[in-house]
Design an enzyme around this catalytic site. Structure first.
Site, PDB file in Angstrom:
ATOM      1  N   LYS A 157     -13.453  -1.700   6.031  1.00 28.20           N
ATOM      2  CA  LYS A 157     -12.362  -2.119   6.929  1.00 28.20           C
ATOM      3  C   LYS A 157     -12.578  -2.486   8.526  1.00 28.20           C
ATOM      4  O   LYS A 157     -13.299  -3.198   8.536  1.00 28.20           O
ATOM      5  CB  LYS A 157     -10.721  -2.511   7.130  1.00 28.20           C
ATOM      6  CG  LYS A 157     -10.190  -3.620   5.612  1.00 28.20           C
ATOM      7  CD  LYS A 157      -9.547  -2.220   5.003  1.00 28.20           C
ATOM      8  CE  LYS A 157      -8.820  -2.514   3.449  1.00 28.20           C
ATOM      9  NZ  LYS A 157      -8.697  -1.891   2.401  1.00 28.20           N
ATOM     10  N   ASP A 179      -1.717   6.400   6.093  1.00 28.52           N
ATOM     11  CA  ASP A 179      -3.199   5.628   5.677  1.00 28.52           C
ATOM     12  C   ASP A 179      -3.419   4.709   6.498  1.00 28.52           C
ATOM     13  O   ASP A 179      -2.616   3.976   6.922  1.00 28.52           O
ATOM     14  CB  ASP A 179      -2.903   4.992   4.320  1.00 28.52           C
ATOM     15  CG  ASP A 179      -3.799   3.688   3.715  1.00 28.52           C
ATOM     16  OD1 ASP A 179      -4.874   3.744   4.305  1.00 28.52           O
ATOM     17  OD2 ASP A 179      -3.434   2.869   2.855  1.00 28.52           O
ATOM     18  N   TRP A 199       0.681  -1.191  -0.166  1.00 27.90           N
ATOM     19  CA  TRP A 199       0.161   0.355   0.147  1.00 27.90           C
ATOM     20  C   TRP A 199       0.771   1.323   0.079  1.00 27.90           C
ATOM     21  O   TRP A 199       0.522   2.543  -0.372  1.00 27.90           O
ATOM     22  CB  TRP A 199      -1.319  -0.251   0.818  1.00 27.90           C
ATOM     23  CG  TRP A 199      -2.234  -1.030   0.527  1.00 27.90           C
ATOM     24  CD1 TRP A 199      -1.927  -2.132   1.548  1.00 27.90           C
ATOM     25  CD2 TRP A 199      -2.802  -0.926  -0.143  1.00 27.90           C
ATOM     26  NE1 TRP A 199      -3.086  -2.678   1.365  1.00 27.90           N
ATOM     27  CE2 TRP A 199      -4.158  -2.546  -0.329  1.00 27.90           C
ATOM     28  CE3 TRP A 199      -3.089  -0.450  -1.901  1.00 27.90           C
ATOM     29  CZ2 TRP A 199      -4.640  -2.615  -0.715  1.00 27.90           C
ATOM     30  CZ3 TRP A 199      -4.563  -0.625  -2.565  1.00 27.90           C
ATOM     31  CH2 TRP A 199      -5.522  -2.465  -2.190  1.00 27.90           C
TER      32      TRP A 199
HETATM   33  C1  LIG Z   1      -7.485  -1.342   1.327  1.00 25.37           C
HETATM   34  C2  LIG Z   1      -6.781  -0.722   1.661  1.00 25.37           C
HETATM   35  C3  LIG Z   1      -6.506   0.703   0.769  1.00 25.37           C
HETATM   36  C4  LIG Z   1      -7.295   0.084  -1.061  1.00 25.37           C
HETATM   37  O1  LIG Z   1      -8.389   0.902   0.001  1.00 25.37           O
HETATM   38  P1  LIG Z   1      -9.222   1.518  -1.515  1.00 25.37           P
HETATM   39  O2  LIG Z   1     -10.521   1.705  -0.913  1.00 25.37           O
HETATM   40  O3  LIG Z   1      -9.787   0.069  -2.353  1.00 25.37           O
HETATM   41  O4  LIG Z   1      -8.977   2.224  -2.409  1.00 25.37           O
HETATM   42  C5  LIG Z   1      -5.723   1.148   1.172  1.00 25.37           C
HETATM   43  N1  LIG Z   1      -4.169   0.806   1.982  1.00 25.37           N
HETATM   44  C6  LIG Z   1      -4.671  -0.036   2.974  1.00 25.37           C
HETATM   45  C7  LIG Z   1      -3.677   0.122   4.012  1.00 25.37           C
HETATM   46  C8  LIG Z   1      -5.858  -0.687   2.413  1.00 25.37           C
HETATM   47  O5  LIG Z   1      -5.909  -2.100   3.810  1.00 25.37           O
END
Ligand SMILES: *Cc1c(COP(=O)(O)O)cnc(C)c1O
Length: 369
Positions: A197, A173, A103
């Site tokens: 999530k 993030d 990521w």
């Molecule tokens: C799932 C995830 C993403 C991607 O998220 P999207 O909403 O599908 O763009 C980005 N960063 C992390 C840490 C993730 O777990």
């Protein structure tokens, strides 16, 4: 109705049962309006109250200070990889980034399209099985921001504390661990997370941004890519994903019912420890992640056996109602994602299954040997 299974999927992930039941009950006639929340104008007072509850709820439970704005956007967490540099990268300044896996690498790739981006720490040398330490000196005070990913969903590592970045805004993030623990929001320039999530359904991205950074955005940016469009309109620049906001509002209420983030965090620590202890106590399973960097949200583990056996483990678990335990396609192995809403009983059931699987398969291979 068929029984609900234990869902270990990394995302979209399990939601609190109480939230789903509430949504089901309110689906056809929301608050006596004679229609579903999905069918209602996003500018109605009924919906605006839902939006306010979601926003104020996040402000309360996460203790977001008045210096920061909370936004609800679309485009997933992934759009933020571009939107962040577009808005807050400064001319002739670089960006610093801590590389802890796929990521952050995806973010790096997008940031590089807007600015020079330097990797100031990385754990790639050991397949991202740890969180690199970063000294305050390593952070270039001339950077327009420093970027990290707080919880590495794929590798099962998590920052337990955050670097001191002095005057450089820290961007994180937090897609896979937002609202899982208490954090000091004032330390961050931007926190962002896809909702799917830990907060709600896919389709909403939460962005928490320090207000002074909003002055960095160029007026010529496309409106949909400019944070200010959403600040000025209370996230209603265009049609907001109304149903997603409603579920988020319910999840926030659920977090409050649990006792807020302090209680959620304690529960998350207990749940994760149960599973890590079971893995560590066995000679059949192992966790490739360094102990002090292990994620409370995504527990990555492997079998001391063939990859074929790992496949068998995953398939048998699926048949027993323990779903989504396959590791990310890029790393293989197994992964149990145990976000806030994942019930303790699911982890107990997984540990029982692991013991049975070990007893059956380990003795078999010994007999064959
Ligand atoms: C799932 C995830 C993403 C991607 O998220 P999207 O909403 O599908 O763009 C980005 N960063 C992390 C840490 C993730 O777990």
């Amino acid at each position: 109705m068929t029984k609900r299974i234990y869902n270990f999927s990394a995302g979209p992930a399990t939601l609190p049962l109480a939230v789903l039941e509430k949504a089901q009950k309110e689906l056809l006639n929301f608050q006596d309006q004679g229609m579903s929340i999905m069918e209602m104008s996003h500018r109605s007072s009924t919906f605006e109250a839902v939006l306010a509850n979601a926003k104020n709820g996040i402000k309360d439970v996460l203790a977001v200070p008045d210096t920061h704005e909370i936004l609800f956007l679309q485009g997933g967490a992934s759009l933020q990889f571009s939107m962040i540099p577009l808005n807050i990268a400064q001319k002739d300044k670089n960006v610093s980034l801590i590389n802890t896996g796929i990521w952050s690498k995806k973010a790096l790739k997008e940031i590089k399209k807007q600015a020079e981006c330097n990797v100031v720490a990385s754990s790639e040398d050991k397949n991202f099985s740890y969180i690199p330490s970063i000294s305050d000196q390593a952070i270039d005070q001339q950077s327009s921001f420093i970027y990290l990913c707080s919880n590495n969903t794929i590798y099962g590592t998590q920052f337990k504390q955050f670097p001191n970045t002095n005057n450089v805004p820290l961007v994180a993030d937090m897609s896979s661990d937002i609202l899982s623990r208490k954090i000091d929001v004032s330390k961050f320039g931007i926190i962002f997370a896809g909702a799917q999530k830990n907060i709600g359904p896919a389709g909403v991205t939460i962005v928490i941004i320090r207000k002074d950074l909003l002055a960095r955005s160029d007026n010529n940016l496309p409106a949909m890519l400019n944070y200010n469009s959403f600040v000025d309109s209370n996230s209603l620049y265009n049609t907001i994903p109304t149903f997603g906001i409603y579920i988020i509002s319910c999840v926030i209420d659920w977090i409050k019912d649990q006792g807020g983030l302090a209680a959620i965090e304690t529960n998350n620590i207990e749940k994760a420890n149960m599973l890590y202890e079971a893995i560590d106590a066995s000679d059949y399973y192992y966790c490739p992640v360094e102990k002090h960097d292990r994620s409370l949200m995504n527990v990555v583990f492997r079998l001391n056996d063939t990859e074929e056996k790992e496949k068998e483990f995953f398939q048998e678990a699926e048949n027993k109602g323990l779903s989504g335990l396959k590791g990310h396609r890029s790393v293989g192995g197994l992964r149990a994602s145990i976000y806030n809403a994942h019930p303790r009983e699911g982890i107990e059931a997984l540990i029982d299954f692991m013991k049975t699987f070990q007893a059956t398969n380990q003795s078999k291979s010994q007999v064959m040997a």
